[in-house]
Design a protein around this motif. Structure first.
Motif, PDB file in Angstrom:
ATOM      1  N   MET A   1       0.718  -0.908   0.060  1.00 39.88           N
ATOM      2  CA  MET A   1       0.077   0.029   0.011  1.00 39.88           C
ATOM      3  C   MET A   1       0.904   1.312   0.095  1.00 39.88           C
ATOM      4  N   PHE A   2       1.896   1.235   0.753  1.00 32.91           N
ATOM      5  CA  PHE A   2       2.960   2.517   0.926  1.00 32.91           C
ATOM      6  C   PHE A   2       3.511   2.501  -0.557  1.00 32.91           C
ATOM      7  N   ASP A   3       3.774   1.464  -1.211  1.00 31.39           N
ATOM      8  CA  ASP A   3       4.407   1.651  -2.660  1.00 31.39           C
ATOM      9  C   ASP A   3       3.458   2.442  -3.706  1.00 31.39           C
ATOM     10  N   PHE A   4       2.114   2.509  -3.347  1.00 32.58           N
ATOM     11  CA  PHE A   4       1.283   3.165  -4.237  1.00 32.58           C
ATOM     12  C   PHE A   4       1.428   4.623  -3.969  1.00 32.58           C
ATOM     13  N   LEU A   6       4.068   6.285  -2.474  1.00 35.49           N
ATOM     14  CA  LEU A   6       5.253   6.600  -2.622  1.00 35.49           C
ATOM     15  C   LEU A   6       5.789   6.738  -4.078  1.00 35.49           C
ATOM     16  N   ALA A   7       4.641   6.206  -5.101  1.00 36.92           N
ATOM     17  CA  ALA A   7       5.103   6.136  -6.539  1.00 36.92           C
ATOM     18  C   ALA A   7       5.199   7.615  -7.139  1.00 36.92           C
ATOM     19  N   GLY A   8       4.324   8.232  -6.634  1.00 37.62           N
ATOM     20  CA  GLY A   8       4.053   9.756  -7.178  1.00 37.62           C
ATOM     21  C   GLY A   8       5.535  10.473  -6.850  1.00 37.62           C
ATOM     22  N   PRO A   9       5.908  10.643  -5.743  1.00 38.18           N
ATOM     23  CA  PRO A   9       7.126  10.981  -5.352  1.00 38.18           C
ATOM     24  C   PRO A   9       8.311  10.646  -6.061  1.00 38.18           C
ATOM     25  N   ARG A  10       8.569   9.024  -6.057  1.00 37.80           N
ATOM     26  CA  ARG A  10       9.629   8.432  -6.844  1.00 37.80           C
ATOM     27  C   ARG A  10       9.712   9.137  -8.390  1.00 37.80           C
ATOM     28  N   GLN A  11       8.566   9.026  -8.738  1.00 39.77           N
ATOM     29  CA  GLN A  11       8.512   9.706 -10.414  1.00 39.77           C
ATOM     30  C   GLN A  11       8.781  11.009 -10.610  1.00 39.77           C
ATOM     31  N   ALA A  12       8.523  11.860  -9.549  1.00 36.33           N
ATOM     32  CA  ALA A  12       8.793  13.270  -9.634  1.00 36.33           C
ATOM     33  C   ALA A  12      10.352  13.438  -9.537  1.00 36.33           C
TER      34      ALA A  12
END
Length: 91
Positions: A1-4, A6-12
Motif C-alpha cells: 500500500m505504501f508503494d502506491f 510513494l510512487a508519485g514522489p519517486r517518479q517526480a
C-alpha cells in the motif's frame, strides 16, 4: 500500500534527476557550440577575403587574356601569308 503512495514522489524525483542531467549536459555543450560558431565566423571571414581578392583580380586576368589573344592573332596574321592555299602545312 505504501508503494502506491510513494510512487508519485519517486517518479517526480526521477523526472527531476533527468531534467537536471539534461540541463547539465546542455550547459556543458554551450562552450563547444560557441567554439564551433567562432570557427564558422572565422571561416566566413576567410571566404569573404578570398572572394574579395578574386573579385579584384578577375578584371586583371581578363585584361591579360585579351593581350595574349591579341598577340596570338598578330602571330596568326603574320603566319598566314607564308602558307599558300594549295600547299600542305609544315610544322
Amino acid at each position: 500500500m505504501f508503494d502506491f503512495v510513494l510512487a508519485g514522489p519517486r517518479q517526480a524525483v526521477r523526472l527531476a534527476r533527468r531534467l537536471l542531467g539534461a540541463a547539465l549536459d546542455a550547459a556543458e555543450s554551450v562552450p563547444r557550440i560557441a567554439s564551433a560558431v567562432e570557427d564558422v565566423r572565422a571561416t566566413l571571414k576567410h571566404v569573404e577575403r578570398l572572394a574579395s581578392y578574386v573579385a579584384h583580380e578577375v578584371p586583371e586576368l581578363v585584361y591579360q587574356l585579351e593581350l595574349i589573344r591579341a598577340r596570338v592573332d598578330e602571330l596568326d596574321k603574320k603566319a598566314e601569308p607564308a602558307v599558300s592555299p594549295g600547299s600542305p602545312r609544315t610544322g
